[in-house]
Design a protein around this motif. Structure first.
Motif, mmCIF file in Angstrom:
data_model
loop_
_atom_site.group_PDB
_atom_site.id
_atom_site.type_symbol
_atom_site.label_atom_id
_atom_site.label_comp_id
_atom_site.label_asym_id
_atom_site.label_seq_id
_atom_site.Cartn_x
_atom_site.Cartn_y
_atom_site.Cartn_z
ATOM 1 N N PRO A 94 16.978 1.345 -3.047
ATOM 2 C CA PRO A 94 16.610 0.999 -1.371
ATOM 3 C C PRO A 94 16.388 2.398 -0.527
ATOM 4 O O PRO A 94 17.338 3.175 -0.940
ATOM 5 N N VAL A 95 15.616 2.052 0.412
ATOM 6 C CA VAL A 95 15.347 3.140 1.311
ATOM 7 C C VAL A 95 15.000 2.699 2.577
ATOM 8 O O VAL A 95 14.538 1.520 2.368
ATOM 9 N N ASN A 96 15.285 3.251 3.730
ATOM 10 C CA ASN A 96 14.962 2.512 4.955
ATOM 11 C C ASN A 96 13.543 3.040 5.539
ATOM 12 O O ASN A 96 12.941 2.185 6.214
ATOM 13 N N SER A 97 12.984 4.119 5.068
ATOM 14 C CA SER A 97 11.608 4.694 5.529
ATOM 15 C C SER A 97 10.965 5.450 4.608
ATOM 16 O O SER A 97 11.898 6.230 3.914
ATOM 17 N N PRO A 98 9.586 5.314 4.202
ATOM 18 C CA PRO A 98 8.953 6.386 3.554
ATOM 19 C C PRO A 98 9.433 7.828 3.784
ATOM 20 O O PRO A 98 9.300 8.825 2.996
ATOM 21 N N TYR A 228 5.317 5.525 16.876
ATOM 22 C CA TYR A 228 5.029 4.554 15.537
ATOM 23 C C TYR A 228 6.374 4.238 14.827
ATOM 24 O O TYR A 228 7.517 5.100 14.843
ATOM 25 N N ASN A 229 6.440 2.932 14.296
ATOM 26 C CA ASN A 229 7.536 2.295 13.601
ATOM 27 C C ASN A 229 7.452 2.780 12.150
ATOM 28 O O ASN A 229 6.878 2.070 11.241
ATOM 29 N N TRP A 230 8.388 3.735 11.636
ATOM 30 C CA TRP A 230 8.514 4.242 10.386
ATOM 31 C C TRP A 230 9.257 3.477 9.541
ATOM 32 O O TRP A 230 9.541 3.519 8.203
#
Length: 235
Positions: A94-98, A228-230
């Motif tokens: 699991p990760v929240n953003s690239p 921008y929404n990352w």
């Protein structure tokens, strides 16, 4: 006789390559239909069973496409980019953003199309530098909510032009992507980062947007960019 054997060899290699590419498109389509919904990706499900994704990544390693067949070339690299974004996020999940994955776009090397490339290499060297077509920004999906949404279909050579136009139109007519506020237009930072792609000759970013807007805005409308929404585009 040698010339005949050489010709037969080329025909066999060509037919094999075409079959290999066709299989890649079909398998990609099945994968996306399984794991993509409403513009988001079920990364958790893929993490549990990455076999179908691993197969696609392996397929993409060996495929060679030529710029002499522009639609096939573009379709392959668009699909390859989107699949490698998904693969990179699945590996880190699991990760929240690239952006939480160090070097995700500009440093991590990926084996694809017979070459070793970063995601930025695919976007810039394989697509943007080769084709003067800003619509590509609406089909390359970076794994974040700020991107135009990923679709549950593969991009295929025979449908690519229609798909590029359709996805560009959908994004630009989405009030969450292009926000109209009185006489002002708030647009994605995609238009800021790649301004040179949208400002061609006498055309401006607004000219490009108006070409796809169902209800074009006044040419004097002021354009600004929202943040921008990352955040990851997960289901």
């Amino acid at each position: 006789m040698k010339n005949l054997f050489a010709l037969l060899f080329l025909i066999i290699v060509s037919n094999y390559g075409q079959a290999q590419t066709a299989s890649f498109y079909e398998d990609t389509d099945a994968f996306l239909k399984t794991y993509v919904s409403n513009g988001k990706v079920d990364y958790a499900a893929i993490k549990k069973d990455p076999s179908s994704l691993n197969k696609l990544i392996t397929q993409a390693e060996a495929i060679n496409v030529s710029k002499s067949s522009p639609a096939d070339y573009q379709a392959f690299w668009i699909n390859a980019y989107n699949l490698h974004v998904i693969n990179g996020l699945v590996e880190a999940y699991p990760v929240n953003s690239p952006l939480d994955v160090k070097g995700f776009f500009d440093n991590t090397k990926r084996e694809v199309g017979g070459e070793t490339l970063t995601l930025n290499d695919i976007e810039n060297k394989k697509l943007r530098e080769q084709f003067n077509d800003a619509r590509v920004h609406f089909v390359l999906v970076c794994g974040a909510l700020g991107c135009p949404p990923i679709i549950p279909n593969t991009y295929k050579p025979d449908t690519l032009d229609r798909q590029l136009t359709a996805q560009t139109s959908k994004a630009i007519n989405n009030p969450s992507f292009i926000k109209t506020k009185g006489k002002k237009l708030q647009v994605s930072q995609i238009f800021e980062w790649y301004a040179q792609d949208f400002n061609q000759g006498e055309n401006t970013t607004l000219t490009f947007i108006n070409a796809y807007l169902t209800n074009p805005v006044d040419e004097n409308t002021k354009v600004s960019f929202y943040t921008y929404n990352w955040k990851i585009n997960k289901l």
